[in-house]
Design a protein around this motif. Structure first.
Motif, PDB file in Angstrom:
ATOM      1  N   LEU A  31       0.869  -1.171   0.009  1.00  0.00           N
ATOM      2  CA  LEU A  31      -0.033  -0.253  -0.172  1.00  0.00           C
ATOM      3  C   LEU A  31       0.919   1.260  -0.037  1.00  0.00           C
ATOM      4  O   LEU A  31       0.567   2.222  -0.476  1.00  0.00           O
ATOM      5  N   GLY A  32       2.090   1.177   0.870  1.00  0.00           N
ATOM      6  CA  GLY A  32       2.735   2.636   0.881  1.00  0.00           C
ATOM      7  C   GLY A  32       3.405   2.783  -0.519  1.00  0.00           C
ATOM      8  O   GLY A  32       3.580   3.663  -0.939  1.00  0.00           O
ATOM      9  N   THR A  33       3.936   1.570  -1.322  1.00  0.00           N
ATOM     10  CA  THR A  33       4.469   1.758  -2.498  1.00  0.00           C
ATOM     11  C   THR A  33       3.477   2.268  -3.627  1.00  0.00           C
ATOM     12  O   THR A  33       3.533   2.985  -4.309  1.00  0.00           O
ATOM     13  N   ALA A  34       2.299   1.735  -3.514  1.00  0.00           N
ATOM     14  CA  ALA A  34       1.148   2.194  -4.584  1.00  0.00           C
ATOM     15  C   ALA A  34       0.981   3.743  -4.408  1.00  0.00           C
ATOM     16  O   ALA A  34       0.853   4.336  -5.169  1.00  0.00           O
ATOM     17  N   CYS A  63       9.107   6.400  -9.746  1.00  0.00           N
ATOM     18  CA  CYS A  63       7.827   5.687 -10.396  1.00  0.00           C
ATOM     19  C   CYS A  63       8.298   4.252 -10.868  1.00  0.00           C
ATOM     20  O   CYS A  63       7.604   3.347 -10.750  1.00  0.00           O
ATOM     21  N   VAL A  64       9.356   4.203 -11.566  1.00  0.00           N
ATOM     22  CA  VAL A  64       9.979   2.988 -12.018  1.00  0.00           C
ATOM     23  C   VAL A  64      10.166   1.926 -11.059  1.00  0.00           C
ATOM     24  O   VAL A  64       9.765   0.778 -10.923  1.00  0.00           O
ATOM     25  N   PHE A  65      10.990   2.424  -9.936  1.00  0.00           N
ATOM     26  CA  PHE A  65      11.216   1.576  -8.651  1.00  0.00           C
ATOM     27  C   PHE A  65       9.831   1.051  -7.911  1.00  0.00           C
ATOM     28  O   PHE A  65       9.673   0.122  -7.468  1.00  0.00           O
ATOM     29  N   ASP A  66       8.870   1.992  -8.002  1.00  0.00           N
ATOM     30  CA  ASP A  66       7.439   1.835  -7.104  1.00  0.00           C
ATOM     31  C   ASP A  66       6.697   0.585  -8.115  1.00  0.00           C
ATOM     32  O   ASP A  66       6.228  -0.289  -7.511  1.00  0.00           O
ATOM     33  N   LEU A  67       6.750   0.853  -9.462  1.00  0.00           N
ATOM     34  CA  LEU A  67       6.136  -0.183 -10.282  1.00  0.00           C
ATOM     35  C   LEU A  67       6.728  -1.575 -10.193  1.00  0.00           C
ATOM     36  O   LEU A  67       6.263  -2.337  -9.924  1.00  0.00           O
ATOM     37  N   TRP A  68       7.972  -1.355 -10.205  1.00  0.00           N
ATOM     38  CA  TRP A  68       8.939  -2.719 -10.211  1.00  0.00           C
ATOM     39  C   TRP A  68       8.600  -3.349  -9.004  1.00  0.00           C
ATOM     40  O   TRP A  68       8.310  -4.499  -8.808  1.00  0.00           O
ATOM     41  N   GLY A  69       8.731  -2.555  -7.633  1.00  0.00           N
ATOM     42  CA  GLY A  69       8.617  -3.172  -6.548  1.00  0.00           C
ATOM     43  C   GLY A  69       7.267  -3.899  -6.210  1.00  0.00           C
ATOM     44  O   GLY A  69       6.938  -4.784  -5.661  1.00  0.00           O
ATOM     45  N   LEU A  73       6.293  -7.525  -5.499  1.00  0.00           N
ATOM     46  CA  LEU A  73       5.770  -7.898  -4.256  1.00  0.00           C
ATOM     47  C   LEU A  73       4.280  -8.795  -4.661  1.00  0.00           C
ATOM     48  O   LEU A  73       4.190  -9.865  -3.898  1.00  0.00           O
ATOM     49  N   VAL A  74       3.731  -8.320  -5.623  1.00  0.00           N
ATOM     50  CA  VAL A  74       2.464  -8.919  -5.986  1.00  0.00           C
ATOM     51  C   VAL A  74       2.741 -10.476  -6.714  1.00  0.00           C
ATOM     52  O   VAL A  74       2.119 -11.432  -6.166  1.00  0.00           O
ATOM     53  N   ASN A  75       3.729 -10.556  -7.186  1.00  0.00           N
ATOM     54  CA  ASN A  75       4.158 -11.791  -8.033  1.00  0.00           C
ATOM     55  C   ASN A  75       4.638 -12.846  -6.714  1.00  0.00           C
ATOM     56  O   ASN A  75       4.581 -13.956  -6.794  1.00  0.00           O
ATOM     57  N   GLY A  76       5.346 -12.261  -5.871  1.00  0.00           N
ATOM     58  CA  GLY A  76       5.770 -12.937  -4.759  1.00  0.00           C
ATOM     59  C   GLY A  76       4.547 -13.420  -3.705  1.00  0.00           C
ATOM     60  O   GLY A  76       4.932 -14.408  -3.225  1.00  0.00           O
ATOM     61  N   LEU A  77       3.398 -12.813  -3.527  1.00  0.00           N
ATOM     62  CA  LEU A  77       2.494 -13.057  -2.984  1.00  0.00           C
ATOM     63  C   LEU A  77       1.773 -13.933  -3.405  1.00  0.00           C
ATOM     64  O   LEU A  77       0.983 -14.891  -2.803  1.00  0.00           O
ATOM     65  N   ALA A  78       1.576 -14.188  -5.005  1.00  0.00           N
ATOM     66  CA  ALA A  78       0.622 -14.923  -5.630  1.00  0.00           C
ATOM     67  C   ALA A  78       1.204 -16.522  -5.682  1.00  0.00           C
ATOM     68  O   ALA A  78       2.289 -16.931  -5.338  1.00  0.00           O
TER      69      ALA A  78
END
Length: 78
Positions: A31-34, A63-69, A73-78
């Motif tokens: 949430l913080g990154t988004a 913006c690039v690092f936020d999107l990448w992170g 994170l989303v791929n790691g949680l799935a």
């Protein structure tokens, strides 16, 4: 875009940055990154109008690092 609108967007961006950094410190990473990425979008029109090239470059990098992170994170949680 009127000056008052860009100032309002800058204040919204500042509030989002404060909230995002607080969430990142409290380890609410996704949430913080988004929110940090959204704040960059709100800051961009003000920075472009005032030709604040340093903020624009920093915004693009974040913006690039936020999107990448966020994607990692989303791929790691799935």
């Amino acid at each position: 875009m009127s000056a008052s609108w860009t100032v309002l967007m800058r204040f919204v961006a500042s509030g989002l940055f404060l909230l995002a950094h607080g969430l990142l410190v409290l380890e609410h990473i996704a949430l913080g990154t988004a929110l940090h990425g959204v704040a960059e979008v709100f800051l961009a029109p003000w920075a472009l109008r005032h030709k604040a090239w340093d903020l624009i470059v920093i915004g693009i990098v974040f913006c690039v690092f936020d999107l990448w992170g966020t994607l990692r994170l989303v791929n790691g949680l799935a």
